[in-house]
Write an enzyme that holds these catalytic residues in place. Structure first.
Site, PDB file in Angstrom:
ATOM      1  N   HIS A   1      11.490  35.485 -14.474  1.00  0.00           N
ATOM      2  CA  HIS A   1      10.056  35.605 -14.768  1.00  0.00           C
ATOM      3  C   HIS A   1       9.396  36.392 -13.650  1.00  0.00           C
ATOM      4  CE1 HIS A   1       8.654  32.492 -11.852  1.00  0.00           C
ATOM      5  NE2 HIS A   1       9.731  31.814 -12.192  1.00  0.00           N
TER       6      HIS A   1
ATOM      7  N   ASP B   1       5.853  36.417 -13.301  1.00  0.00           N
ATOM      8  CA  ASP B   1       4.604  35.797 -12.838  1.00  0.00           C
ATOM      9  C   ASP B   1       4.907  34.918 -11.629  1.00  0.00           C
ATOM     10  OD1 ASP B   1       5.905  33.883 -14.667  1.00  0.00           O
ATOM     11  OD2 ASP B   1       4.153  32.638 -14.259  1.00  0.00           O
TER      12      ASP B   1
ATOM     13  N   ASP C   1      11.075  33.496  -6.172  1.00  0.00           N
ATOM     14  CA  ASP C   1      10.684  32.823  -7.416  1.00  0.00           C
ATOM     15  C   ASP C   1       9.624  33.654  -8.148  1.00  0.00           C
ATOM     16  OD1 ASP C   1      10.350  30.854  -9.360  1.00  0.00           O
ATOM     17  OD2 ASP C   1       8.890  29.751  -8.157  1.00  0.00           O
TER      18      ASP C   1
ATOM     19  N   GLU D   1       5.636  31.683 -16.744  1.00  0.00           N
ATOM     20  CA  GLU D   1       6.427  30.479 -16.483  1.00  0.00           C
ATOM     21  C   GLU D   1       5.715  29.528 -15.539  1.00  0.00           C
ATOM     22  OE1 GLU D   1       9.202  27.768 -14.538  1.00  0.00           O
ATOM     23  OE2 GLU D   1       8.078  29.370 -13.572  1.00  0.00           O
ATOM     24  N   GLU D   2       5.081  30.074 -14.500  1.00  0.00           N
ATOM     25  CA  GLU D   2       4.454  29.207 -13.504  1.00  0.00           C
ATOM     26  C   GLU D   2       3.251  28.458 -14.059  1.00  0.00           C
ATOM     27  OE1 GLU D   2       5.964  28.558 -10.977  1.00  0.00           O
ATOM     28  OE2 GLU D   2       6.976  30.275 -10.096  1.00  0.00           O
TER      29      GLU D   2
ATOM     30  N   HIS E   1       6.562  28.397  -3.963  1.00  0.00           N
ATOM     31  CA  HIS E   1       5.282  27.744  -4.270  1.00  0.00           C
ATOM     32  C   HIS E   1       4.480  27.430  -3.012  1.00  0.00           C
ATOM     33  CE1 HIS E   1       6.480  26.163  -8.547  1.00  0.00           C
ATOM     34  NE2 HIS E   1       6.996  27.357  -8.298  1.00  0.00           N
TER      35      HIS E   1
END
Length: 450
Positions: A90, A92, A123, A156-157, A423
């Site tokens: 992903h 995003d 990520d 996705e996030e 994150h």
């Protein structure tokens, strides 16, 4: 890494990979368009589409998914009769949080102490580059021996489920014999790991009301029921004295069978303060991968600065419950809501609202694809044996794909090892991990082709 043509090719391509990841990280592709412009996400999607076309992919498309974001799809035809492998990542990313807390700007890939720093570096924009590296290495060494589909998600996030719904509406699009989800990570740098379970998740918003309006705490405090105090009682009821999650009727005794997570390593990975103890009972792996875990994500209440001497009429909280494999997320939601209602004190009015849900996932590790990956990992990581680990987080798309394609084998690998700090502030990727996992993926595709 032992010398082989695929590994040599990947090593030679690393400078190009760094340059491409620099371009990709520069897009502020947070799929919350109240925070960042939609044009940033669209530009990232277009970049990936162009990269796929440059590698010979056909049917490259920007898919407009129901949540208002775009996923990127492409198909690279292989030999006639070859198996089909779907590669997922992903583009995003999470918001950068406090940009001032980053040592270097979050959207500028920066090399420091042997790692590449930037939001999405691990990520999961690094996962996009990993897939490209693997395919380029195969093309330079005899060709890609399977049919390859690539899908790169745009939300996705945010957990808004756009790609999941699109896949359900177009089930033929992502059909494959094996699916490689490039959104997980090794247990630690240098230890090849496949994630075999994911916890599911439910999000519940709770509101408690006790009064028609706030009251003076001197005039009414001591008899008037305080909604904030009632909410605190409810939230406290979700944990035992040792911090274990305690939702009435929800089993919290399961044991993880697989890779163990030493407590000292976990303390270091989680950056637990020296004098603070861990919560819960049993092995760390049990708590993270096999048991439910509740987290209070937010509370609506007055801030300390500017607070008035009031008994509060209303209070709200957002609660996350991670659900282990083997437990239905919908049933867990019902148990959580019932627990909240039962433990609300003083006859206060309580309402609960589910605002998100994803089922847990467990892979079948006895399949040929897992053996093909184990053999590939052994070459990419000399002297190491591929390990099986769980993941406390959720990737709802895994269950969607497992439901749509029950015969498909699903493997989860990726660049999000603990040092990556995904994150969080100062997210980074290890270029050594990018190199070795790209080699592993390339060799896996060759092994799997037979």
């Amino acid at each position: 890494m032992s010398s082989n043509p695929v590994a040599e090719t990947v090593a030679s391509l690393l400078p190009r990979a760094k340059a491409e990841l620099t371009e990709l990280v520069a897009f502020k592709s947070v799929a919350d368009f109240t925070q960042f412009p939609k044009s940033e996400s669209e530009a990232a999607a277009s970049w990936i589409a162009d990269a796929l076309r440059a590698e010979g992919f056909v049917d490259v498309a920007l898919l407009d998914t129901p949540d208002g974001t775009q996923s990127v799809y492409g198909h690279l035809p292989g030999p006639e009769g070859a198996k089909t492998v779907l590669l997922y990542a992903h583009y995003d990313v999470q918001p950068p949080l406090d940009e001032a807390g980053w040592t270097t700007p979050p959207f500028e890939l920066t090399e420091r102490d042997g790692r590449w720093y930037g939001r999405g570096a691990a990520d999961c924009k690094g996962g996009v580059i990993m897939h490209l590296l693997a395919l380029r290495a195969l093309k330079a060494n005899g060709g890609v021996p399977v049919n390859v589909k690539v899908i790169v998600e745009g939300s996705e996030e945010q957990g808004t489920g756009g790609l999941e719904r699109y896949a359900e509406e177009h089930p033929e699009l992502l059909e494959a014999d094996t699916i490689v989800i490039g959104d997980a990570g090794n247990f630690r740098v240098g230890l090849p790991t496949v994630t075999t379970t994911l916890r599911g998740m439910t999000l519940v918003r709770v509101r408690i009301d006790t009064l028609a309006g706030n009251l003076h705490s001197g005039q009414f405090g001591g008899a008037a029921p305080d909604a904030l105090a009632a909410l605190v009682r409810v939230l406290d009821s979700l944990r035992a004295e040792d911090g274990s999650t305690t939702v009435d009727g929800l089993d919290a005794t399961a044991v993880w069978e697989g890779l163990e997570y030493p407590e000292e390593q976990f303390r270091a990975d989680a950056k637990v303060l020296g004098e603070v103890g861990l919560i819960g009972g049993g092995a760390v792996a049990d708590r993270l991968w096999a048991r439910p875990a509740v987290t209070v994500l937010g509370i609506d209440c007055p801030p300390v600065v500017g607070a008035t001497p009031s008994v509060h009429a209303s209070a709200r909280a957002l609660i996350s419950l991670r659900v282990p494999p083997g437990v239905d997320a919908a049933e867990a939601t019902k148990l959580l809501q019932a627990h909240i209602e039962t433990h609300t004190p003083w006859g206060a009015r309580v309402t609960t609202e589910q605002i998100g849900q994803g089922q847990a996932f467990r892979a079948d590790v006895s399949t040929p694809a897992y053996q093909a990956m184990a053999d590939a990992m052994a070459v990419a990581y000399p002297g190491e044996t591929m390990q099986y680990a769980g993941e406390g987080g959720s990737i709802p798309l895994c269950n969607t794909l497992a439901g749509l394609y029950p015969q498909a084998e699903i493997l989860l690998i990726g660049l999000s090892e603990p040092e990556a700090q995904i994150h969080a502030l100062n997210e980074s990727v290890s270029p050594a991990e990018l190199e070795q996992l790209s080699v592993a993926e390339a060799l896996f595709l060759r092994n799997y082709a037979g």
